[in-house]
Design a protein around this motif. Structure first.
Motif, PDB file in Angstrom:
ATOM      1  N   ASP A  12       0.810  -1.216   0.000  1.00 54.74           N
ATOM      2  CA  ASP A  12       0.000   0.000   0.000  1.00 54.74           C
ATOM      3  C   ASP A  12       0.840   1.260   0.000  1.00 54.74           C
ATOM      4  O   ASP A  12       0.497   2.247  -0.635  1.00 54.74           O
ATOM      5  CB  ASP A  12      -0.922   0.026   1.241  1.00 54.74           C
ATOM      6  CG  ASP A  12      -2.201  -0.735   0.982  1.00 54.74           C
ATOM      7  OD1 ASP A  12      -2.396  -1.164  -0.160  1.00 54.74           O
ATOM      8  OD2 ASP A  12      -2.991  -0.911   1.920  1.00 54.74           O
ATOM      9  N   ASN A  13       1.928   1.240   0.754  1.00 58.32           N
ATOM     10  CA  ASN A  13       2.782   2.425   0.868  1.00 58.32           C
ATOM     11  C   ASN A  13       4.018   2.349  -0.012  1.00 58.32           C
ATOM     12  O   ASN A  13       5.006   3.028   0.231  1.00 58.32           O
ATOM     13  CB  ASN A  13       3.193   2.634   2.330  1.00 58.32           C
ATOM     14  CG  ASN A  13       1.995   2.978   3.192  1.00 58.32           C
ATOM     15  OD1 ASN A  13       1.121   3.729   2.780  1.00 58.32           O
ATOM     16  ND2 ASN A  13       1.939   2.406   4.391  1.00 58.32           N
ATOM     17  N   GLY A  14       3.935   1.502  -1.046  1.00 61.34           N
ATOM     18  CA  GLY A  14       5.036   1.422  -1.999  1.00 61.34           C
ATOM     19  C   GLY A  14       5.953   0.239  -1.772  1.00 61.34           C
ATOM     20  O   GLY A  14       5.524  -0.851  -1.393  1.00 61.34           O
TER      21      GLY A  14
ATOM     22  N   LEU B 298      13.214   6.472  -4.481  1.00 59.96           N
ATOM     23  CA  LEU B 298      11.781   6.749  -4.565  1.00 59.96           C
ATOM     24  C   LEU B 298      11.359   7.828  -3.566  1.00 59.96           C
ATOM     25  O   LEU B 298      10.490   8.662  -3.870  1.00 59.96           O
ATOM     26  CB  LEU B 298      10.976   5.467  -4.335  1.00 59.96           C
ATOM     27  CG  LEU B 298      11.153   4.373  -5.390  1.00 59.96           C
ATOM     28  CD1 LEU B 298      10.301   3.158  -5.048  1.00 59.96           C
ATOM     29  CD2 LEU B 298      10.799   4.888  -6.788  1.00 59.96           C
ATOM     30  N   LEU B 299      11.954   7.835  -2.374  1.00 56.99           N
ATOM     31  CA  LEU B 299      11.638   8.876  -1.397  1.00 56.99           C
ATOM     32  C   LEU B 299      12.073  10.247  -1.905  1.00 56.99           C
ATOM     33  O   LEU B 299      11.327  11.233  -1.793  1.00 56.99           O
ATOM     34  CB  LEU B 299      12.311   8.569  -0.056  1.00 56.99           C
ATOM     35  CG  LEU B 299      11.693   7.451   0.782  1.00 56.99           C
ATOM     36  CD1 LEU B 299      12.586   7.134   1.976  1.00 56.99           C
ATOM     37  CD2 LEU B 299      10.290   7.825   1.253  1.00 56.99           C
TER      38      LEU B 299
ATOM     39  N   LYS C 270       8.730  16.617   4.067  1.00 62.83           N
ATOM     40  CA  LYS C 270      10.098  16.148   3.842  1.00 62.83           C
ATOM     41  C   LYS C 270      10.586  15.326   5.029  1.00 62.83           C
ATOM     42  O   LYS C 270      11.254  14.290   4.867  1.00 62.83           O
ATOM     43  CB  LYS C 270      11.015  17.336   3.613  1.00 62.83           C
ATOM     44  CG  LYS C 270      12.444  16.945   3.231  1.00 62.83           C
ATOM     45  CD  LYS C 270      13.271  18.162   2.891  1.00 62.83           C
ATOM     46  CE  LYS C 270      14.682  17.746   2.459  1.00 62.83           C
ATOM     47  NZ  LYS C 270      15.515  18.933   2.114  1.00 62.83           N
ATOM     48  N   GLU C 271      10.259  15.773   6.233  1.00 65.78           N
ATOM     49  CA  GLU C 271      10.653  15.035   7.434  1.00 65.78           C
ATOM     50  C   GLU C 271      10.004  13.657   7.463  1.00 65.78           C
ATOM     51  O   GLU C 271      10.634  12.664   7.824  1.00 65.78           O
ATOM     52  CB  GLU C 271      10.262  15.828   8.682  1.00 65.78           C
ATOM     53  CG  GLU C 271      11.112  17.074   8.901  1.00 65.78           C
ATOM     54  CD  GLU C 271      10.656  17.880  10.102  1.00 65.78           C
ATOM     55  OE1 GLU C 271       9.565  17.578  10.646  1.00 65.78           O
ATOM     56  OE2 GLU C 271      11.380  18.810  10.500  1.00 65.78           O
ATOM     57  N   ARG C 272       8.725  13.579   7.081  1.00 66.39           N
ATOM     58  CA  ARG C 272       8.036  12.284   7.083  1.00 66.39           C
ATOM     59  C   ARG C 272       8.651  11.337   6.048  1.00 66.39           C
ATOM     60  O   ARG C 272       8.758  10.130   6.278  1.00 66.39           O
ATOM     61  CB  ARG C 272       6.539  12.471   6.806  1.00 66.39           C
ATOM     62  CG  ARG C 272       5.785  13.059   7.983  1.00 66.39           C
ATOM     63  CD  ARG C 272       4.283  13.062   7.725  1.00 66.39           C
ATOM     64  NE  ARG C 272       3.728  11.718   7.666  1.00 66.39           N
ATOM     65  CZ  ARG C 272       3.312  11.024   8.713  1.00 66.39           C
ATOM     66  NH1 ARG C 272       3.424  11.528   9.932  1.00 66.39           N
ATOM     67  NH2 ARG C 272       2.794   9.823   8.555  1.00 66.39           N
ATOM     68  N   ILE C 273       9.056  11.893   4.926  1.00 71.37           N
ATOM     69  CA  ILE C 273       9.692  11.057   3.903  1.00 71.37           C
ATOM     70  C   ILE C 273      11.000  10.485   4.438  1.00 71.37           C
ATOM     71  O   ILE C 273      11.291   9.300   4.262  1.00 71.37           O
ATOM     72  CB  ILE C 273       9.933  11.870   2.615  1.00 71.37           C
ATOM     73  CG1 ILE C 273       8.588  12.199   1.927  1.00 71.37           C
ATOM     74  CG2 ILE C 273      10.834  11.109   1.655  1.00 71.37           C
ATOM     75  CD1 ILE C 273       8.719  13.105   0.729  1.00 71.37           C
ATOM     76  N   SER C 274      11.787  11.328   5.115  1.00 72.24           N
ATOM     77  CA  SER C 274      13.053  10.851   5.673  1.00 72.24           C
ATOM     78  C   SER C 274      12.832   9.799   6.759  1.00 72.24           C
ATOM     79  O   SER C 274      13.672   8.937   6.987  1.00 72.24           O
ATOM     80  CB  SER C 274      13.859  12.020   6.239  1.00 72.24           C
ATOM     81  OG  SER C 274      13.214  12.583   7.372  1.00 72.24           O
TER      82      SER C 274
ATOM     83  N   LYS D 213      10.467   7.664   6.548  1.00 71.26           N
ATOM     84  CA  LYS D 213       9.831   6.558   5.825  1.00 71.26           C
ATOM     85  C   LYS D 213       8.370   6.374   6.253  1.00 71.26           C
ATOM     86  O   LYS D 213       7.883   5.256   6.409  1.00 71.26           O
ATOM     87  CB  LYS D 213      10.615   5.255   6.009  1.00 71.26           C
ATOM     88  CG  LYS D 213      12.047   5.348   5.490  1.00 71.26           C
ATOM     89  CD  LYS D 213      12.813   4.055   5.687  1.00 71.26           C
ATOM     90  CE  LYS D 213      14.238   4.187   5.171  1.00 71.26           C
ATOM     91  NZ  LYS D 213      15.034   2.956   5.375  1.00 71.26           N
ATOM     92  N   LYS D 214       7.692   7.506   6.454  1.00 69.35           N
ATOM     93  CA  LYS D 214       6.278   7.490   6.808  1.00 69.35           C
ATOM     94  C   LYS D 214       5.441   7.945   5.616  1.00 69.35           C
ATOM     95  O   LYS D 214       5.911   8.680   4.747  1.00 69.35           O
ATOM     96  CB  LYS D 214       6.016   8.417   8.007  1.00 69.35           C
ATOM     97  CG  LYS D 214       6.670   7.964   9.301  1.00 69.35           C
ATOM     98  CD  LYS D 214       6.351   8.930  10.431  1.00 69.35           C
ATOM     99  CE  LYS D 214       6.978   8.490  11.741  1.00 69.35           C
ATOM    100  NZ  LYS D 214       6.685   9.456  12.843  1.00 69.35           N
TER     101      LYS D 214
END
Length: 423
Positions: free
Chosen positions: A46-48, A63-64, A129-133, A135-136
């Motif tokens: 679901d989240n990739g 991808l992030l 950006k913080e959530r991507i780092s 991995k959320k």
């Protein structure tokens, strides 16, 4: 129409390397941009990308990074009212460094003019950006930001300007555009998460108030639907209105039958029906699988192992696709989020229409069979542990930890008793 984009696994055509990973871009149509990377379905959730992918560390970072860049590109497309072709070209080639410099200069100009207030969307981008780092997932925040931008008449606003009046106006705007209570609460909760994150940063000087108080409905859930035995008979015998087009009537009956199939196997989720495979899940007159909902749990949660009654087998015979891997391959694969979501929405509309035509007390949906099966089991005074085994719930309590799985003959008898209930 606003531009939207997401990174997806394109399962329409498999290559020797696997399925291609692409950016899907929407705006009065859709276009796909290949990232020249690949994955098999089992390594994509679901989240990739999943950690099971053999090249996870490298590919996940790529991808992030691309996802964060994509958020900025989509914002730029919408701020400049770009169409599908223009959006595709911009996302393909990236935002000119000149545009990035303009944004930086605007920020510096506000600082020189003495306007140092923390701005909502500037902080929002930092938060994403913080959530991507970390991995959320960022989907809820990307979607909510777009809803706010559609509502606001300015490019950005100070976080300290968020007050009850602003939030109430936004809520009424969404209600006026046919958004339900659950949707409005979702957007407000997502905005509140960003607001509270900004509030924790003392350097931003955010006021220590709660403007959301009294606006968010924390208990949006509805009472479970009910269906009587007589209503179930009407449901099974439903026929579309005589003036319904033949093709539409067939689709309605198929969706009715799939709903019944959910009920006949114990009231399981539609996504589990969509994922059923002939070789993996159907054998010796039984259906065996693990709930999609529990895919993140250790070992995938409890195993469902239920009998396929003659009524369930009849639906498989009628609508099954024996020359494809999946039992019901006409349902889009859940990994194709857009197509699957479209199919689910059409199914819900069909179930609602049938409910209205039959004048049922409650409107049926794709989740209803689980409630009905459990309710009927309770009314027949079936032991709770048996229902839990049928529906794939983890057993709770100390004593249940030492209880063995009930034998098939016991569970099968209960299954048949519930779905053939006479009164």
């Amino acid at each position: 129409m606003a531009t939207k984009a997401e990174i997806i696994l394109d399962t329409r055509r498999e290559t020797s390397k696997g399925y291609p990973i692409k950016i899907r871009i929407y705006n009065d149509g859709r276009k796909y941009l290949s990232l020249k990377e690949y994955s098999s379905i089992e390594h994509w959730g679901d989240n990739g990308l999943l950690k099971s992918h053999p090249d996870y560390r490298r590919l996940k970072k790529k991808l992030l990074d691309r996802e964060f860049q994509l958020v900025r590109e989509v914002d730029y497309c919408n701020e400049n009212n770009l169409g599908l072709i223009e959006s595709f070209e911009l996302i393909k080639n990236g935002i000119d460094d000149r545009e990035t410099r303009i944004l930086q200069l605007k920020k510096e100009l506000r600082s020189l003019e003495g306007d140092n207030e923390a701005m909502l969307f500037e902080f929002w981008d930092l938060f994403i950006k913080e959530r991507i780092s970390q991995k959320k997932s960022i989907k809820a925040f990307v979607d909510t930001k777009q809803q706010l931008k559609d509502f606001m008449l300015v490019d950005d606003m100070a976080i300290n300007d968020i007050n009850y009046e602003f939030l109430n106006e936004f809520s009424n705007y969404k209600y006026a555009n046919d958004c339900g209570t659950g949707g409005v609460s979702f957007y407000l909760r997502t905005l509140r998460t960003v607001y509270l994150a900004a509030q924790k940063r003392e350097s931003l000087g955010i006021k220590s108030v709660n403007p959301f108080k009294g606006l968010i409905n924390e208990s949006v859930s509805k009472d479970p639907v009910e269906m009587t035995v007589d209503e179930m008979k009407k449901w099974k015998n439903f026929t579309p209105h005589k003036f319904t087009r033949e093709s539409a009537a067939k689709k309605m009956i198929k969706k009715r039958d799939m709903w019944l199939f959910q009920f006949y196997i114990g009231g399981h989720d539609f996504v589990d029906i969509a994922l059923l495979e002939w070789k993996k899940n159907i054998r010796n007159g039984r259906i065996r699988f693990k709930r999609y909902k529990n895919r993140r749990h250790p070992n995938g949660g409890p195993t469902i192992d239920n009998v396929l009654t003659p009524m369930a087998m009849e639906i498989i015979k009628k609508h099954g696709t024996p020359y494809r891997d999946r039992v019901f391959s006409f349902i889009p694969h859940p990994n194709d989020k857009e197509s699957y979501s479209h199919y689910i929405n059409n199914t819900r509309r069909a179930l609602k229409k049938i409910s209205e035509d039959l004048e049922l007390k409650d409107r049926m949906n794709t989740k209803s069979t689980r409630y009905i099966f459990k309710t009927w089991g309770d009314q027949l005074q079936i032991h709770e542990g048996t229902i839990k085994q049928i529906q794939g719930h983890s057993k709770q309590g100390v004593s249940s930890r030492y209880g063995a799985r009930l034998p098939d003959r016991v569970v099968d008898r209960v299954m048949k008793k519930i779905i053939t209930r006479k009164k």
